[in-house]
Design an enzyme around this catalytic site. Structure first.
Site, PDB file in Angstrom:
ATOM      1  N   ARG A  38       0.829  -1.282   0.088  1.00  0.00           N
ATOM      2  CA  ARG A  38      -0.037   0.033   0.220  1.00  0.00           C
ATOM      3  C   ARG A  38       0.568   1.449   0.372  1.00  0.00           C
ATOM      4  NH1 ARG A  38      -5.318  -1.661   4.080  1.00  0.00           N
ATOM      5  NH2 ARG A  38      -6.339  -2.779   2.287  1.00  0.00           N
ATOM      6  N   LYS A 210     -18.161 -17.988   2.112  1.00  0.00           N
ATOM      7  CA  LYS A 210     -19.258 -17.979   2.410  1.00  0.00           C
ATOM      8  C   LYS A 210     -20.078 -17.217   1.514  1.00  0.00           C
ATOM      9  CE  LYS A 210     -18.794 -16.951   6.668  1.00  0.00           C
ATOM     10  NZ  LYS A 210     -18.189 -15.611   7.768  1.00  0.00           N
ATOM     11  N   GLY A 367      -8.481  -8.741  -1.403  1.00  0.00           N
ATOM     12  CA  GLY A 367      -8.008  -9.624  -0.201  1.00  0.00           C
ATOM     13  C   GLY A 367      -7.766 -10.748  -0.825  1.00  0.00           C
ATOM     14  N   GLY A 390     -13.313  -4.844   0.911  1.00  0.00           N
ATOM     15  CA  GLY A 390     -13.823  -4.569   1.660  1.00  0.00           C
ATOM     16  C   GLY A 390     -14.038  -3.661   0.149  1.00  0.00           C
TER      17      GLY A 390
HETATM   18  C1  3PG Z   1      -9.049  -1.975   5.192  1.00  0.00           C
HETATM   19  O1  3PG Z   1      -7.690  -2.649   5.577  1.00  0.00           O
HETATM   20  O2  3PG Z   1      -9.566  -3.117   4.880  1.00  0.00           O
HETATM   21  C2  3PG Z   1      -8.767  -1.068   4.544  1.00  0.00           C
HETATM   22  O3  3PG Z   1      -7.875   0.031   5.339  1.00  0.00           O
HETATM   23  C3  3PG Z   1      -9.960  -0.344   5.776  1.00  0.00           C
HETATM   24  O4  3PG Z   1      -9.832  -0.510   6.946  1.00  0.00           O
HETATM   25  P1  3PG Z   1     -10.776  -0.337   7.734  1.00  0.00           P
HETATM   26  O5  3PG Z   1     -11.650  -1.845   6.863  1.00  0.00           O
HETATM   27  O6  3PG Z   1     -10.404  -0.407   8.905  1.00  0.00           O
HETATM   28  O7  3PG Z   1     -12.065   0.800   7.813  1.00  0.00           O
END
Ligand code: 3PG
Ligand code: MG
Length: 410
Positions: A38, A210, A367, A390
């Site tokens: 990142r 899931k 992910g 997410g």
């Molecule tokens: C992550 O790694 O999912 C993002 O940096 C967002 O972080 P968070 O899910 O804690 O909001």
């Protein structure tokens, strides 16, 4: 509707104070950064602003900050890593208040091309703002530090937080620019626009454990794609919905009706929906996860009652790879089996390989699937691997991400 947001190429930062929201939420172990992806991903935008002669004020959250501000979730290690990578000083403002006298004083002495990094935005608690609460005040304090705002925090773009989206309101009020950085731009181009207006045939591949995690993704992609492929743990709920025996495989009985609806919807829309035709099964889930496991392959419609499905089989690998071969756009989210185990990674490897070999635009939705591509050595063969988890899922659900939405249109 395609997204056409102002980017860092649409304004010149010379002499301007630019607040840049990054996603420096990096994994740390004993104070050391274990994955710098990142940080590296944020460099092009930062370098562009330095080159313009901007005064670059960086901010980010790190971790969940459940127990309030603490040294373990300080951004100090990020400042060190950034400074090394940029080859110049990155002044770190350690103040747990993030904004305030120390920060303002530091900003006031900045010269063109200088870079400072503020403390973890979640240390303020009011980062997670709702309209009308004190998070608005924090957003305004952040905006007061700068003339313009750049959001390059794709991983956080699904959060309507003070430093992600609310701050844009106050920058706008004083006539500043709200732009997206190069990292955000690339995510918008691929996960947003390429999925919204795909070059066809468009094949979407979904996996992971899931069904419940991907309900809206399945629904949205089914409307956009030509072929939807479902593998991984979530395929067993679909197989059960078809009336098949799935043995001890992972299943979400509450989502059987949903799976039936999705299969009916695919038929109605004339979309192809591919499920596994053969499955790698074992007596139980490997423990440890990468430990030895005795796998056999059976038809997916006849999984023995005492066996658990843990990967797609060779016929399914071929079926899925053939679908990928004829595609012009492919989106993939979620592994096909327990890829952390060498014996059960074969299905995921086969899919990664099919994507690596095609000339189609290949988009990996963050992910686990991003981790699988990296771990299996296919990362540089993909058109785009999302830096969000997410955030990429919500983008694939067709949602308007606050961090994207808040930027000025061109
Ligand atoms: C992550 O790694 O999912 C993002 O940096 C967002 O972080 P968070 O899910 O804690 O909001
Ligand atoms: Mg998260």
């Amino acid at each position: 509707m395609s997204l056409n947001k102002k980017s860092v190429d649409d304004f010149n930062a010379k002499g301007r104070r630019v607040l840049v929201r990054c996603d420096f939420n990096v994994p740390l172990k004993d104070g050391k950064i274990t994955d710098e992806t990142r940080i590296v991903a944020a460099l092009p935008t930062i370098n562009k602003l330095i080159k313009d002669g901007g005064k670059v004020i960086l901010c980010s959250h790190l971790g969940k900050v459940k127990e309030g501000p603490n040294e373990k979730e300080s951004l100090a290690p990020v400042a060190v890593a950034l400074s090394e990578k940029l080859g110049k000083e990155v002044k770190f403002i350690a103040d747990y208040n993030v904004t305030g006298a120390e920060t303002t004083a530091a900003v006031n002495t900045m010269k063109e091309g200088d870079v400072i990094l503020l403390q973890n935005t979640r240390f303020r608690g009011k980062e997670e703002t709702k309209p009308g609460d004190a998070g608005e005040a924090f957003a305004k304090e952040l905006a007061d530090l700068a003339d313009d705002f750049v959001c390059d925090a794709f991983g956080s773009a699904h959060r309507a937080h003070a430093s992600v989206s609310v701050v844009t309101k106050y920058i706008k009020e004083k006539g500043g620019t709200n732009a997206v950085g190069y990292l955000m731009q690339k995510e918008i181009d691929f996960l947003g626009n390429a999925v919204e207006n795909p070059v066809r045939p468009f094949v979407a591949i979904l996996g992971g454990a899931k069904v419940a995690d991907k309900l809206n993704v399945i629904n949205n992609l089914l409307e956009k794609c030509d072929t939807l492929i479902i593998g991984g743990g979530m395929a067993f709920t679909f197989l059960k919905a078809k009336g098949y025996e799935i043995g001890k495989s992972l299943v979400d009985d509450e989502k059987i009706e949903y799976c039936k609806e999705m299969m009916a919807k695919a038929e109605k829309l004339g979309k192809q929906l591919l499920l596994p035709v053969d499955t790698g099964v074992a007596d139980s889930f490997p423990d440890p996860i990468d430990g030895p496991v005795d796998v056999s392959y059976v038809e997916s419609s006849k999984i023995p009652a005492d066996k658990e499905g843990l990967d797609i089989g060779p016929k399914t690998q071929e079926l899925f790879a053939n679908a990928v071969k004829s595609a012009k756009t492919v989106v993939w989210n979620g592994p096909m089996g327990v890829f952390e185990n060498p014996t059960l990674a074969k299905g995921t490897i086969a899919v990664a390989k099919a994507l690596a070999e095609t000339d189609a635009t290949t988009i990996i939705g963050g992910g686990d699937s991003a981790a699988a591509c990296n771990q299996l050595g296919f990362a540089d063969k993909m058109s785009h691997i999302s830096t969000g988890g997410g955030a990429s899922l919500e983008f694939l659900e067709g949602k308007e991400l606050p961090g994207v939405y808040a930027a000025d249109n061109r």
